[in-house]
Each structure stands twice: as structure tokens, then as C-alpha cells.
Design an enzyme around this catalytic site. Structure first.
Site, PDB file in Angstrom:
ATOM      1  N   GLY A 112     -15.162  -1.131  -2.285  1.00 44.95           N
ATOM      2  CA  GLY A 112     -16.331  -0.582  -1.597  1.00 44.95           C
ATOM      3  C   GLY A 112     -15.995   0.350  -0.447  1.00 44.95           C
ATOM      4  O   GLY A 112     -16.849   0.598   0.403  1.00 44.95           O
ATOM      5  N   GLU A 155      -4.801   8.157  -2.267  1.00 45.82           N
ATOM      6  CA  GLU A 155      -4.905   7.326  -1.060  1.00 45.82           C
ATOM      7  C   GLU A 155      -4.726   8.119   0.233  1.00 45.82           C
ATOM      8  O   GLU A 155      -5.152   7.680   1.305  1.00 45.82           O
ATOM      9  CB  GLU A 155      -3.842   6.228  -1.120  1.00 45.82           C
ATOM     10  CG  GLU A 155      -4.273   4.895  -0.555  1.00 45.82           C
ATOM     11  CD  GLU A 155      -5.302   4.226  -1.434  1.00 45.82           C
ATOM     12  OE1 GLU A 155      -6.378   3.886  -0.925  1.00 45.82           O
ATOM     13  OE2 GLU A 155      -5.046   4.051  -2.633  1.00 45.82           O
ATOM     14  N   ARG A 205       0.843  -1.205   0.000  1.00 45.90           N
ATOM     15  CA  ARG A 205       0.000   0.000   0.000  1.00 45.90           C
ATOM     16  C   ARG A 205       0.878   1.255   0.000  1.00 45.90           C
ATOM     17  O   ARG A 205       2.054   1.204   0.371  1.00 45.90           O
ATOM     18  CB  ARG A 205      -0.877  -0.045   1.248  1.00 45.90           C
ATOM     19  CG  ARG A 205      -1.907   1.057   1.353  1.00 45.90           C
ATOM     20  CD  ARG A 205      -2.966   0.587   2.315  1.00 45.90           C
ATOM     21  NE  ARG A 205      -3.803   1.629   2.863  1.00 45.90           N
ATOM     22  CZ  ARG A 205      -4.867   2.139   2.263  1.00 45.90           C
ATOM     23  NH1 ARG A 205      -5.195   1.743   1.057  1.00 45.90           N
ATOM     24  NH2 ARG A 205      -5.606   3.051   2.851  1.00 45.90           N
ATOM     25  N   THR A 215     -11.981   0.619  -6.280  1.00 45.07           N
ATOM     26  CA  THR A 215     -10.894  -0.268  -5.882  1.00 45.07           C
ATOM     27  C   THR A 215     -11.205  -1.518  -6.660  1.00 45.07           C
ATOM     28  O   THR A 215     -12.268  -1.597  -7.284  1.00 45.07           O
ATOM     29  CB  THR A 215     -10.981  -0.516  -4.354  1.00 45.07           C
ATOM     30  OG1 THR A 215     -10.726   0.711  -3.690  1.00 45.07           O
ATOM     31  CG2 THR A 215     -10.006  -1.552  -3.851  1.00 45.07           C
TER      32      THR A 215
HETATM   33  O1  DON Z   1      -8.040   1.208   1.336  1.00 46.91           O
HETATM   34  C1  DON Z   1      -9.213   1.539   1.471  1.00 46.91           C
HETATM   35  O2  DON Z   1      -9.905   1.167   2.392  1.00 46.91           O
HETATM   36  C2  DON Z   1      -9.843   2.431   0.424  1.00 46.91           C
HETATM   37  N1  DON Z   1      -8.834   3.246  -0.190  1.00 46.91           N
HETATM   38  C3  DON Z   1     -10.568   1.578  -0.568  1.00 46.91           C
HETATM   39  C4  DON Z   1     -11.260   2.365  -1.620  1.00 46.91           C
HETATM   40  C5  DON Z   1     -12.323   1.620  -2.321  1.00 46.91           C
HETATM   41  O3  DON Z   1     -12.629   0.510  -2.021  1.00 46.91           O
HETATM   42  C6  DON Z   1     -13.056   2.350  -3.364  1.00 46.91           C
HETATM   43  N2  DON Z   1     -13.951   1.459  -4.051  1.00 46.91           N
HETATM   44  N3  DON Z   1     -15.116   1.410  -4.105  1.00 46.91           N
END
Ligand code: DON
Length: 578
Positions: free
Chosen positions: A467, A414, A100, A375
Site C-alpha cells: 500500500g 525502488e 531491501r 508490494t
Molecule cells: O517500500 C515502500 O514503502 C514502497 N516501495 C512500497 C510499495 C508498495 O507498497 C506498493 N504497493 N501497493
């Protein structure tokens, strides 16, 4: 599985078949004997199968799919973002790769606040300040080196082919690009790639060619991660960042490192759950909720009943308080993983749950604390039973929507996953605290939950989803739909969802998730239920079940070895097996 757990599973099955309400029919899961690849873009699924057929293992396939999605699924597939890979090898060993994003060295706790201490709108989502140092290239290479078998060039070749020669856009691809058109139009380099010369979105049948991305991928293929972290790609990103008031520096790229971590594990009714540890909250919170729910006879209470939903919501409410206040990057904060995933703690939570009345989120406020999105998740298993679950992301759809000129690479946003200001919600409405405050080189807390479940020492289920904050509950619901409600893997993924995340104090439900009667009962209990038809926040889960399409078939024996299901909510995805 222990005899008691087996007996419970059989009991579960009988009741779930008898009590589950009729849901919309789902297509049958895709069946295969030698391998299964489930991704959010059908061309990427084909790439995974191609690698498995060549003799590559599930990790090889996951690496090739990761690069392919960066080309054919630009809304979330990426090399400008980051993610997690959960691996279960055929000998039962499990591990977890954290690739990440990290905060730049020049990041500060208050970088998204103005002089009055208020959040500057868009700073953590729509500017170069939003970009975390990307990890995908290093993550995919470390996975290949440690657990793959094929040369890098072979795994990158399909992605380079799609970028260079282009691929024909189908309905799902066009819809996704149209969805991002406004954002993409604001960045000259992004618009030149992802929109037509007249600035309008592409139509079905058009070819998307990405020459700069092909060149970036080719240099990664030839020189490895150094091409990204030490060479021209990093230079171009740093230059674009500086020109736009960003803080990314070459040293950020040079220092980037992948962490190999011990996954979070827990036992749920005799099944071993293996999922993401901090810096994800996913595994911890899934285990915390499952531990609480283990004390309720969910299959007897029935899918979608007021009692089941009440228990789920209350477990979610308590667990998301912990998510948002207690967890963060393990290099910076001490995460109470053992406590939160323990059975004793679950008992304490159950004791606080009133079976007849909704809890009140504000009363659970810890001391000191006052989302369009994308995502993607993919699940893979090979002929030997090596299983891989990957969730990776740019955070929002197309991330910042910005491409550093000359790279063809969409950059993530992010940094918004950090706490910009304690008590203020982020893109996903998450109200978070100090443990997730911004610090140089720190990774923002994630909800991504690539999960592998085994039973009797064998792989049973691979699951995960995008999500945002809902990733956790989406993954959880797929698991209980299979284990408690006897659904097949496609039904379990397609079934309408509910979600609660402590704050705001609301039960979100997908249209048709609850009957009018149930809704009435929940409202009488004090729940504030809100129908949420927005898209794509309810995710796109990708799952594989081993040994049958559902528990009944697995118990009987004789089901297909691999049963794959791509969420029916996903417009372009596919489960492909052979
Ligand atoms: O890492 C995370 O929790 C978020 N950046 C995820 C983003 C995400 O799932 C967007 N999709 N719908």
C-alpha cells in the site's frame, strides 16, 4: 499482560461490541491448529503449508513462499526487488532481516533532475535508472541459513515447478496481469513472457510458463546467491542496464549485503509490538501513532466515530512529518528512534492536538523542506509458534515492468522511494527531505511494516500489508480494530480504511469508511475528507491471530489456535492452515 492492561482489554471489549457500527459482514477467518500461511496468491499459500507439513519451520515456509510468489504473483512477488522479514522465534527472540535494495555505486543525489533542477518524469520509475540493487535472493538465503532447517533446493523446488511447468491463471491473476499490460508491453522481454503473442493480456484458464525464470531459479537453487550476485544473472542485468542508459555495475551486485537489525518495539495497551526499524519508517511510525492513540479511549469512542477518526488523523499527521523528514538509512543518517517511539513524545503530540479542530499540515513543515502500485505481505506461523512476517516488493506493480533479457526477472523501481527533490512528491505522494536523499549504496526509506505482536510473552498477531505510504496506516488500523474495537482478524482487515500522511493535507477514506453524519462532523472540524476508490493502493493485508478469532474468543479460551485472514480486497490470495 499486566492486570491493569487486562482489565482495560475487557473494558475495551464490552464497549467495542456495544458501540461498533455494523460493517459489511466478512467471511470467518480460516482456522487451524498446526500452522497457518496467509499470502496474496493461493498457490504460494499452498507451498507454505506443504513446507510446514514436511516439518519445515515458519522461516523455511517464508523462504519457499518468497520464491513461489516471484513466479505466481509477478506484480509484487520477486527476486528482482527487496524487502523485510520480521521473525519471532518460539523462545521469544525477535529479529529483523533487511534485504531491501541499495542505490548503485554510481547513483547521485540529483540523478533524476534535469539541468534546471526539475524532476525528469519517469526517470525514477520507468527506466533502468530506477532499479535499485536487488536484495531478495540474498535475504531469503540468509533467512534460511540462520533460522531455517531445510536445504535450499527443497525450498526452491515448488517455485521452479511453477515456472517450468506453468500454472493456470485464475481471475485474480488475469486481472493483475491485465492491470500491468500497458507497462509490460513497453519492454520486449517482459511482453514475451507476460502477454500473449498478439500482445493482449492472458485469459482465465491460460497457463503462464516462465522458462527463463525457471533457469534463473534453478541456478540459484544449485549455486546459491552467487548465481545471482556473481554469475550470469548479474551479468545479464548489468548488460541490459548499460544498453538502456542505466548505471548498474557488477560491483553493485558483488557488494550487496543483508543487514540483520534489531526490530523496533513498543508497548500498546499491554501488547508488545515488534516491527520494522529504519531503513523502514514503518515500525517507528506505527509505534508513534499508537503511543499517541493510547491516550484516547478509542473503544469507548467507537470505530468510525468522528472523535476516533479525528484522533487517528491528527496522530497520523504528526507522525508522517517525522517519517518524511527525520528518517533514512541507518548507515547514513542518525534516526531518532528512541525519541519518536517514546511515550513522552506522544504526550507532547497529544498536547498539540485540538480535540475540536483539524490541524494544519503546512504549519508543521520542518525547516529545509520546501502512485498504480504493488508490494506484497505474507504472514506465517508454525506448529511451535515460530512466527514470520514478510513484506517485499518491486515498488510499483511489476516494478519497472522491465525484464533483463535471458533472466525472466522483473526489475524493481525502488529508487523512486528516495527523495528525488526535497518537497516534491514521489509515486505515493510522499513529500520527503534530506535524510532520504540519494547516495551510493544507500537504501531508500520504506513504509513496509511486517509486524508481530505478542502478549504475555506469546505470539498474538502477525500482520502487514502493501500500500505504499498507506502500509503504515493499514497495519495500524488492523491492530486497533482487533485491540480496541474487538473485531475478528478478518473483520479487522476488511474494515474500510482512512489515511492521512501529513501532505497532501487530506483525509483519504475508502468508500463507506465513514457515515454521512461522521463525514459532516469531520468536515465541520476542518478536515478535508476525500473518498478514494482507487485500487490497489488501500493494500492487501495478511493477518494471523493466535488463540481465537477475536479478543472475546481469546479471553474466553477455546478458540482455534490459529486464525488466518487474507484481505477481501485481494483477488488471488488465501489463508491456508492445517
Ligand atoms: O517500500 C515502500 O514503502 C514502497 N516501495 C512500497 C510499495 C508498495 O507498497 C506498493 N504497493 N501497493
Amino acid at each position: 499482560m499486566q492486570p491493569a492492561a487486562r482489565a482495560f482489554a475487557a473494558f475495551t471489549l464490552v464497549f467495542s461490541l456495544a458501540l461498533s457500527p455494523a460493517l459489511a459482514a466478512s467471511p470467518q477467518p480460516v482456522k487451524a491448529e498446526h500452522g497457518m500461511v496467509v499470502t496474496a496468491q493461493h498457490l504460494a499459500s499452498d507451498v507454505g503449508v506443504e513446507i510446514l507439513k514436511k516439518g519445515g519451520n515458519a522461516v523455511d515456509a517464508a523462504v519457499a513462499v518468497g520464491y513461489a510468489l516471484a513466479v505466481v504473483y509477478p506484480t509484487a512477488g520477486n527476486i528482482g526487488g527487496g524487502g523485510f522479514m520480521t521473525i519471532r522465534l518460539k523462545d521469544g527472540k525477535t529479529t529483523f532481516l533487511d534485504f531491501r535494495e541499495r542505490a548503485p555505486l554510481a547513483a547521485t543525489k540529483t540523478m533524476y533532475l534535469d539541468g534546471k533542477g526539475e524532476i525528469v518524469k519517469g526517470a525514477s520509475t520507468d527506466s533502468y535508472l530506477a532499479v535499485g540493487v536487488p536484495g531478495s535472493v540474498m535475504g531469503l538465503e540468509i533467512a534460511r541459513e540462520r533460522y531455517g532447517t531445510l536445504p535450499r533446493a527443497e525450498l526452491l523446488a515448488p517455485a521452479i515447478r511453477f515456472a517450468k511447468d506453468g500454472f493456470v491463471l485464475e481471475q485474480g491473476d488475469v486481472a493483475s496481469l491485465a492491470n500491468g499490460a500497458k507497462k509490460l508491453s513497453k519492454d520486449k522481454a517482459a511482453a514475451a513472457i507476460f502477454l500473449k503473442p498478439d500482445g493482449k493480456p492472458f485469459e482465465i484458464g491460460a497457463k503462464l510458463v516462465q522458462q527463463d525464470l525457471a533457469a534463473s531459479l534453478t541456478s540459484i537453487s544449485e549455486k546459491g546467491p552467487d548465481a545471482f550476485y556473481k554469475g550470469a544473472i548479474a551479468d545479464n542485468i548489468v548488460k541490459a542496464s548499460a544498453a538502456a542508459g542505466g548505471i548498474l555495475a557488477k560491483a553493485d551486485f558483488e557488494h550487496y549485503a543483508v543487514r540483520e537489525l534489531k526490530p523496533v518495539t513498543c508497548d500498546y495497551r499491554g501488547y508488545e509490538i515488534v516491527s520494522s526499524p529504519p531503513p523502514s519508517s514503518g515500525g517507528v511510525i506505527i509505534c508513534e501513532i499508537l503511543n499517541v492513540l493510547e491516550g484516547y479511549p478509542l473503544s469507548y469512542l467507537g470505530y468510525g466515530s468522528a472523535e476516533t477518526v479525528h484522533a487517528m488523523v491528527e496522530a497520523m499527521r504528526h507522525a508522517y512529518v517525522d517519517r518524511n523528514s527525520a528518517l533514512g538509512d541507518p548507515d547514513f543518517v542518525s534516526n531518532p528512534v528512541e525519541k519518536l517511539t517514546g511515550k513522552a513524545y506522544a504526550r507532547e503530540i497529544r498536547e498539540k492536538i485540538n480535540p475540536f479542530k483539524a490541524g494544519v499540515s503546512k504549519e508543521l513543515m520542518p525547516k529545509g523542506m520546501g502512485e498504480s502500485t504493488e508490494t506484497t505481505h505474507y504472514s506465517i506461523i508454525d506448529k511451535d509458534g515460530n512466527a514470520v512476517a514478510v513484506t517485499y516488493t518491486l515498488n510499483g506493480s511489476f516494478g519497472t515492468g522491465m525484464v533483463a533479457p535471458g533472466t525472466g526477472i522483473l526489475l524493481n523501481n525502488e529508487m523512486d522511494d528516495f527523495t528525488s527533490k526535497p518537497g516534491s512528491p514521489n509515486l505515493y505522494g510522499l513529500v520527503q527531505g534530506e535524510a532520504n536523499a540519494i547516495e551510493p549504496k544507500k537504501t531508500p526509506l520504506s513504509s513496509m511494516s511486517p509486524t508481530i505482536i505478542s502478549r504475555d510473552g506469546k505470539p498474538f498477531m502477525i500482520i502487514g500489508s502493501p500500500g505504499g505510504a498507506r502500509i503504515i496506516t493499514i497495519t495500524l488500523e488492523a491492530i486497533i480494530n482487533v485491540i480496541d474495537h474487538g473485531m475478528n482478524i478478518q473483520e479487522a482487515i476488511d474494515a474500510p480504511r482512512i489515511h492521512h500522511q501529513w501532505l497532501p493535507d487530506k483525509v483519504y477514506m475508502e468508500p463507506y469508511a465513514l457515515s454521512a453524519d461522521t463525514l459532516k462532523r469531520l468536515t465541520e472540524m476542518g478536515h478535508d475528507v476525500q473518498i478514494d476508490a482507487s485500487w490497489p493502493i488501500w493494500g492487501q493485508a495478511a493477518g494471523i491471530l493466535v488463540g481465537g478469532k477475536n479478543l472475546a474468543e481469546i479471553e474466553e479460551g477455546g478458540g482455534a489456535r490459529y486464525n488466518g485472514a487474507m484481505d477481501s480486497r485481494a483477488a488471488a490470495g488465501a489463508a491456508r492452515g492445517f
